[in-house]
Design an enzyme around this catalytic site. Structure first.
Site, PDB file in Angstrom:
ATOM      1  N   GLN A 102      47.830  34.442  30.242  1.00 17.46           N
ATOM      2  CA  GLN A 102      48.282  34.207  31.609  1.00 17.46           C
ATOM      3  C   GLN A 102      47.710  32.893  32.137  1.00 17.46           C
ATOM      4  OE1 GLN A 102      46.470  36.299  35.007  1.00 17.46           O
ATOM      5  NE2 GLN A 102      48.466  37.182  35.415  1.00 17.46           N
ATOM      6  N   GLY A 103      48.571  31.984  32.560  1.00 13.49           N
ATOM      7  CA  GLY A 103      48.106  30.718  33.124  1.00 13.49           C
ATOM      8  C   GLY A 103      48.334  30.686  34.623  1.00 13.49           C
ATOM      9  N   SER A 114      45.249  31.095  37.325  1.00 18.07           N
ATOM     10  CA  SER A 114      44.116  30.485  38.042  1.00 18.07           C
ATOM     11  C   SER A 114      43.888  29.040  37.616  1.00 18.07           C
ATOM     12  CB  SER A 114      42.837  31.282  37.778  1.00 18.07           C
ATOM     13  OG  SER A 114      42.920  32.548  38.360  1.00 18.07           O
ATOM     14  N   SER A 117      42.201  34.417  29.466  1.00 18.27           N
ATOM     15  CA  SER A 117      41.770  35.236  28.344  1.00 18.27           C
ATOM     16  C   SER A 117      42.752  35.113  27.185  1.00 18.27           C
ATOM     17  CB  SER A 117      41.663  36.703  28.764  1.00 18.27           C
ATOM     18  OG  SER A 117      40.683  36.842  29.759  1.00 18.27           O
ATOM     19  N   GLU A 156      50.413  44.506  37.859  1.00 22.92           N
ATOM     20  CA  GLU A 156      49.050  44.550  37.359  1.00 22.92           C
ATOM     21  C   GLU A 156      48.234  45.549  38.167  1.00 22.92           C
ATOM     22  OE1 GLU A 156      45.606  41.383  36.157  1.00 22.92           O
ATOM     23  OE2 GLU A 156      46.953  40.850  37.768  1.00 22.92           O
ATOM     24  N   GLU A 186      37.497  41.594  46.943  1.00 22.94           N
ATOM     25  CA  GLU A 186      37.635  41.098  48.324  1.00 22.94           C
ATOM     26  C   GLU A 186      39.099  40.840  48.661  1.00 22.94           C
ATOM     27  OE1 GLU A 186      35.274  40.101  46.128  1.00 22.94           O
ATOM     28  OE2 GLU A 186      33.711  41.220  47.194  1.00 22.94           O
TER      29      GLU A 186
END
Lengths: 341, 391
Positions: free
Chosen positions: B125-126, B128, B160, B243, B376
């Site tokens: 997953q790209g 962040s 990851s 997710e 958060e």
């Protein structure tokens, strides 16, 4: 597998919620503060008329023959509304009377004529013959019987047989408290624990009331966070407030899910029913107590006043948290269980 | 309400249990990247050959076409084997796959979905970037349209398995306008494209899969765009709600088994006084019991969530409540284990070691309240979208 309320259950709970909000407003707790009974007889009988006392009782005694999941959903509304009165004792008392072979007695409880107060044994013992010892009695005014849960089973004992009750100052303005010291009082009905685990049923209904409280304080705190303006903005924009409300929401959701899981596990006789019910009590107590505490804090000075409802949620939650089983015993009992099914 | 599984579901569970007993990998998962890739893909391929891949995926994409209840049963039985998570296959199976199913063209689905199920490919997953973490829409990795290609330049981080991945669900900035949510594009990136540089990042757990990815004029065919140029935010949001909604079911179910394993450990392992078993320490016993109650509630919430999904189809903001509760409980369990094992807490044991390592698991638990949206951010979502609090 279905853990969500059905359409019928949603209608049932909506009707109960409407009755409580119209007939038993929370302000009434303050108004009746000095009355001997926490709920007036007329409203009590109206609740019985609506069927609130016989949801899970068989039709032969005037009940609706519904399940423990239905009953738990209605007790969640009782908790949410902070409805005072001996609902819990009377509903459990009717169950006991049915299983102990006293349908006549059960019928008079289901239709509201016979109220059952909860009694907590402080020391002494209870068995098939009756009880002896020191008791705390909740909402004894107008009751014909008290329900006492012991290690080996549950008993209904005539309130009159307890002798003189000494009124005590209780923490909750919506729950009257008295103590009694009894030499020997015979049991009108006895239900052995190995025939029916009435304590687990009591814990499910108390957990459901705690869930209702957890949801009520979540909503009250969130409303306040939307409307209370400080520094020119609603206080709910601040994460210090918003995140506390979110934590209340998550705890309430967890407590609701586990309480319904416990209700269904007990009702269907799953092998892990005690595990599930104890878990429900532990998470719902914490959701209600933490939520009610946070609600007072979020309301600031107003939350510290008698006139506001916030303290009433906290006080009822404390009463329910200490009924039937102390927390250390609930935790110890849960750890002693085999793993969940 | 009921907790009963239908006769077909009960039989399904029996079949899953039997098959898993016979087929779960017995050897330890390699820790170096190439071996890890081969292990994870091999295990996925075994599941596919056994007919267990994509249980709740539509049949037309190679799945079994069953419901989330069967998927839940699979996860429950899988957790009982004591195997760690689906790991390198996570993004493909729980992220990219479901997103492609909702947003991609038929050609894209037909090409990619069966490959994910068969264990042919690893996805990463790209999302962040160094300057766009919780504020994902602030992403600035640029893509310029040049003919029938996007030309991508920039950097992604916390990726990851980028070091062993074939494809990436990549978010790029195609238009810089007034709204930061507009102008983002969701595109499938071939990780073997020229101009991609993957560098490993060591984690507090010591795993070998965490990476950052640099893009230097990487050319991606426009036909790899999913959901339209500049409309990637909507596509990404559907991925994230998946997710938070159902992708963590496996972890939630596994946590209950972790707590049971920890209770067993506490019955045998000497406690703080060095003599009696840890479980005889009052504080440890109460925390273990509390953890048991909380994972029970987590399971009940998961069940309720599955029921809600069966009724409504698309995961809603309730998924954030599950994700938040799971993360907080997982961290407490991780920390509690360090107290249960006492002085053994000084020894680093990988969570992939046979029987599971409590110290490795402890450090890993910190990722659970960061990855997939921090706790958060979940609290913000719950406050804003569940409770309707002002922003």
């Amino acid at each position: 597998m279905d853990l969500l309320p059905s359409r019928d259950q949603l209608e049932l709970t909506a009707a109960a919620a409407e009755f409580f909000s119209e007939q038993v407003p929370i302000a009434g707790i303050r108004a009746r503060r000095d009355e001997p009974a926490s709920l007036d007889t007329k409203t009590w009988l109206a609740g019985a008329e609506l069927g609130l006392l016989g949801l899970s009782a068989p039709e032969e005694v005037g009940g609706s023959g519904l399940g423990l999941d239905d009953e738990a959903l209605v007790f969640r509304e009782i908790g949410r509304a902070l409805a005072p009165g001996p609902f819990l004792g009377t509903v459990l008392g009717a169950r006991l009377a049915v299983l102990a072979g006293r349908p006549d007695l059960a019928a008079s409880m289901v239709d509201g004529r016979t109220a059952v107060a909860l009694a907590e044994l402080r020391d002494g013992s209870v068995g098939p013959e009756g009880l002896g010892g020191r008791l705390d009695v909740l909402d004894p005014e107008g009751s014909t019987y008290v329900l006492v849960l012991g290690e080996d089973g549950a008993a209904l004992v005539e309130t009159a047989a307890l002798g003189d009750l000494e009124p005590l100052a209780g923490i909750d303005p919506g729950t009257r408290l008295a103590s009694a010291t009894v030499g020997a009082a015979s049991a009108a009905c006895w239900l052995p624990a190995d025939q029916e685990p009435l304590r687990l049923r009591a814990l499910v209904l108390a957990s459901a009331m705690l869930v209702g409280i957890a949801e009520a304080v979540r909503d009250q705190a969130s409303d306040h966070a939307k409307n209370r303006v400080q520094f020119g903005r609603p206080i709910g924009v601040n994460q210090a407030i918003k995140h506390r409300c979110a934590d209340m929401a998550v705890a309430a959701e967890a407590a609701l899910s586990q309480t319904m899981f416990g209700a269904v596990a007990l009702q269907s006789g799953r092998a892990d029913r005690e595990f599930q019910v104890l878990a429900a009590r532990i998470v719902s107590s914490r959701a209600a107590l933490d939520g009610a505490s946070a609600n007072i804090q979020i309301h600031g000075g107003m939350g510290y006043t008698y006139e506001h409802d916030a303290h009433l949620y906290l006080k009822r939650a404390q009463v329910l948290d200490h009924l039937f089983l102390q927390r250390t015993d609930a935790l110890g009992g849960l750890l002693a269980q085999a793993a969940a099914q | 309400m009921d907790l009963d599984f239908s006769p077909e579901q009960v039989q399904f569970r029996e079949e899953v249990r039997t098959w898993l007993t016979e087929h779960v990998p017995r050897e330890q998962r390699p820790e170096e990247p190439a071996g890890m890739r081969e292990f994870d893909l091999g295990w996925q391929r075994t599941q596919w050959e056994g007919g267990w891949a994509g249980i709740a995926w539509p049949e037309q994409y190679g799945g079994r076409g069953l419901t989330l209840v069967q998927q839940l049963i699979w996860y429950e039985e899988y957790a009982r084997t004591g195997l760690p998570g689906i790991d390198a296959n996570f993004v493909g199976l729980s992220h990219a796959g479901p997103t492609l199913m909702t947003r991609a063209t038929e050609e894209q689905k037909a090409f990619h979905l069966p490959r994910i199920l068969r264990g042919d490919v690893v996805w990463c997953q790209g999302f962040s970037e160094p300057g766009a973490g919780s504020d994902l829409a602030a992403l600035s990795t640029r893509a310029v349209i040049d003919g029938d290609e996007l030309v991508v330049t920039g950097q992604k981080i916390w990726t990851s398995f980028a070091n062993i991945a074939d494809h990436q669900e990549l978010l790029v900035r195609t238009t810089r306008g007034d709204s930061k949510h507009h102008g983002i594009t969701w595109v499938i990136c071939d990780m073997n494209s020229p101009g991609i540089d993957v560098r490993p990042i060591e984690t507090i757990e010591g795993g070998a899969e965490f990476c950052e990815v640099f893009y230097d004029e990487v050319r991606i065919p426009l036909e790899n765009v999913v959901g339209g140029v500049d409309d990637g935010w909507r596509v990404a949001m559907s991925t994230l709600s998946f997710e938070r909604g159902t992708a963590f079911t496996a972890n939630q179910v596994r946590l209950a088994d972790t707590v049971e394993k920890l209770i067993d450990t506490a019955r045998e392992h000497p406690g703080p006084d060095g003599r009696r078993p840890a479980i005889e320490d009052d504080e440890i016993a109460r925390r273990l019991a509390t953890a048991r109650a909380e994972v029970a509630a987590l399971r009940a919430m998961t069940y309720a969530g599955v029921c809600r999904n069966l009724r409504t189809d698309t995961p809603g903001p309730e998924g954030s409540m599950l994700k938040l509760y799971y993360a907080e409980v997982a961290k407490e369990v991780g920390r509690l284990a360090m107290d249960v094992i006492g002085p053994d807490a000084l020894r680093l044991v990988s969570r992939w070691a046979p029987g599971g390592g409590w110290t490795g698991n402890y450090f890993y638990s910190f990722s659970q309240s960061i990855g997939g949206g921090t706790s958060e951010i979940q609290r913000n979502i719950i406050g804003d979208r569940v409770l309707g609090l002002p922003r």
